[in-house]
Design a protein around this motif. Structure first.
Motif, PDB file in Angstrom:
ATOM      1  N   VAL A  66      -7.336  12.925  24.492  1.00 20.65           N
ATOM      2  CA  VAL A  66      -7.533  11.628  23.838  1.00 20.65           C
ATOM      3  C   VAL A  66      -8.475  10.805  24.708  1.00 20.65           C
ATOM      4  N   ILE A  67      -9.420  10.122  24.071  1.00 20.59           N
ATOM      5  CA  ILE A  67     -10.248   9.139  24.763  1.00 20.59           C
ATOM      6  C   ILE A  67     -10.058   7.807  24.064  1.00 20.59           C
ATOM      7  N   LEU A  68      -9.671   6.807  24.844  1.00 20.98           N
ATOM      8  CA  LEU A  68      -9.633   5.431  24.358  1.00 20.98           C
ATOM      9  C   LEU A  68     -10.958   4.807  24.767  1.00 20.98           C
ATOM     10  N   SER A  69     -11.790   4.505  23.790  1.00 17.42           N
ATOM     11  CA  SER A  69     -13.160   4.061  24.069  1.00 17.42           C
ATOM     12  C   SER A  69     -13.218   2.600  24.493  1.00 17.42           C
ATOM     13  N   GLY A  70     -14.422   2.164  24.827  1.00 16.36           N
ATOM     14  CA  GLY A  70     -14.656   0.795  25.254  1.00 16.36           C
ATOM     15  C   GLY A  70     -14.920  -0.137  24.083  1.00 16.36           C
ATOM     16  N   GLY A  71     -15.074  -1.410  24.392  1.00 16.25           N
ATOM     17  CA  GLY A  71     -15.362  -2.428  23.391  1.00 16.25           C
ATOM     18  C   GLY A  71     -14.135  -3.248  23.033  1.00 16.25           C
ATOM     19  N   ASN A  72     -14.346  -4.485  22.651  1.00 16.83           N
ATOM     20  CA  ASN A  72     -13.296  -5.437  22.280  1.00 16.83           C
ATOM     21  C   ASN A  72     -12.416  -5.779  23.472  1.00 16.83           C
ATOM     22  N   ASP A  73     -11.690  -6.857  23.338  1.00 17.10           N
ATOM     23  CA  ASP A  73     -10.663  -7.244  24.295  1.00 17.10           C
ATOM     24  C   ASP A  73      -9.309  -6.959  23.675  1.00 17.10           C
ATOM     25  N   ILE A  74      -8.327  -6.717  24.520  1.00 18.61           N
ATOM     26  CA  ILE A  74      -6.966  -6.553  24.028  1.00 18.61           C
ATOM     27  C   ILE A  74      -6.609  -7.835  23.271  1.00 18.61           C
ATOM     28  N   ILE A  87      -1.317   5.975  19.347  1.00 19.99           N
ATOM     29  CA  ILE A  87      -1.924   7.183  19.917  1.00 19.99           C
ATOM     30  C   ILE A  87      -1.384   7.431  21.322  1.00 19.99           C
ATOM     31  N   LEU A  88      -1.252   6.389  22.125  1.00 17.27           N
ATOM     32  CA  LEU A  88      -0.705   6.557  23.471  1.00 17.27           C
ATOM     33  C   LEU A  88       0.740   7.049  23.428  1.00 17.27           C
ATOM     34  N   ASN A  89       1.536   6.508  22.544  1.00 14.45           N
ATOM     35  CA  ASN A  89       2.918   6.984  22.400  1.00 14.45           C
ATOM     36  C   ASN A  89       2.936   8.468  22.033  1.00 14.45           C
ATOM     37  N   SER A  93       4.219  11.612  24.451  1.00 12.96           N
ATOM     38  CA  SER A  93       5.314  12.496  24.035  1.00 12.96           C
ATOM     39  C   SER A  93       4.871  13.946  23.876  1.00 12.96           C
ATOM     40  N   HIS A  94       3.578  14.166  23.644  1.00 10.58           N
ATOM     41  CA  HIS A  94       3.046  15.529  23.483  1.00 10.58           C
ATOM     42  C   HIS A  94       2.314  16.021  24.729  1.00 10.58           C
ATOM     43  N   LYS A  95       2.343  15.209  25.796  1.00 11.28           N
ATOM     44  CA  LYS A  95       1.714  15.575  27.071  1.00 11.28           C
ATOM     45  C   LYS A  95       0.224  15.905  26.917  1.00 11.28           C
ATOM     46  N   THR A 110      -1.980  -2.017  29.981  1.00  2.87           N
ATOM     47  CA  THR A 110      -1.091  -2.847  29.171  1.00  2.87           C
ATOM     48  C   THR A 110       0.061  -2.017  28.605  1.00  2.87           C
ATOM     49  N   TRP A 111      -0.254  -0.855  28.053  1.00  2.52           N
ATOM     50  CA  TRP A 111       0.754   0.025  27.446  1.00  2.52           C
ATOM     51  C   TRP A 111       1.804   0.451  28.472  1.00  2.52           C
ATOM     52  N   SER A 112       1.374   0.672  29.710  1.00  3.76           N
ATOM     53  CA  SER A 112       2.304   1.143  30.737  1.00  3.76           C
ATOM     54  C   SER A 112       3.038   0.003  31.449  1.00  3.76           C
ATOM     55  N   GLY A 113       2.822  -1.239  30.993  1.00  4.14           N
ATOM     56  CA  GLY A 113       3.562  -2.368  31.549  1.00  4.14           C
ATOM     57  C   GLY A 113       2.850  -3.111  32.661  1.00  4.14           C
TER      58      GLY A 113
END
Length: 134
Positions: A66-74, A87-89, A93-95, A110-113
């Protein structure tokens, strides 16, 4: 499809074109070219998929990375934040190995806290990507 190619799902930034009354998903072609040059096959992910349609999409593709691309702000586009969180979840879970680029790394934090700190003179800068995916 060449059996040696690995499959990579790539998230897309959201562009709002008020003059055309359109919201578009967008992905820099250089990122797809990099994946292809690395022996991968890119699969851009639309930001309009809800959880009920995103999970079958991911299972059908069965990505190797998986690639989380650039652009936008959270927080700029909730549809993108929701897509990347799902997608991260799924990847966790699928390693499935995940790479975050700029916005994507911020989403991983952010996702990891974790928390984000503002950085100046960063937006609009080009960053070279080096190394192998696998």
């Amino acid at each position: 499809m060449n059996q040696a190619m690995f499959k990579v799902v790539i998230t897309q930034r959201v562009d709002s074109l008020e003059s055309r009354h359109e919201t578009r998903d967008a992905l820099d072609q250089h990122l797809c070219e990099w994946v292809l040059a690395s022996g991968g096959l890119p699969f851009p992910v639309p930001n309009v998929l809800d959880e009920a349609s995103l999970l079958p999409y991911l299972h059908q593709i069965n990505p190797d990375a998986v690639i989380l691309s650039g652009g936008n702000d959270i927080g700029d586009f909730q549809c993108r934040d929701n897509t990347e969180t799902r997608i991260l979840n799924w990847a966790y879970s699928h390693k499935v190995p995940t790479l975050g680029i700029c916005h994507g790394m911020q989403m991983l934090v952010t996702w990891s806290g974790g928390t984000l700190n503002e950085v100046t003179d960063h937006v609009g800068q080009r960053h070279d990507i080096y190394g192998d995916i696998f």
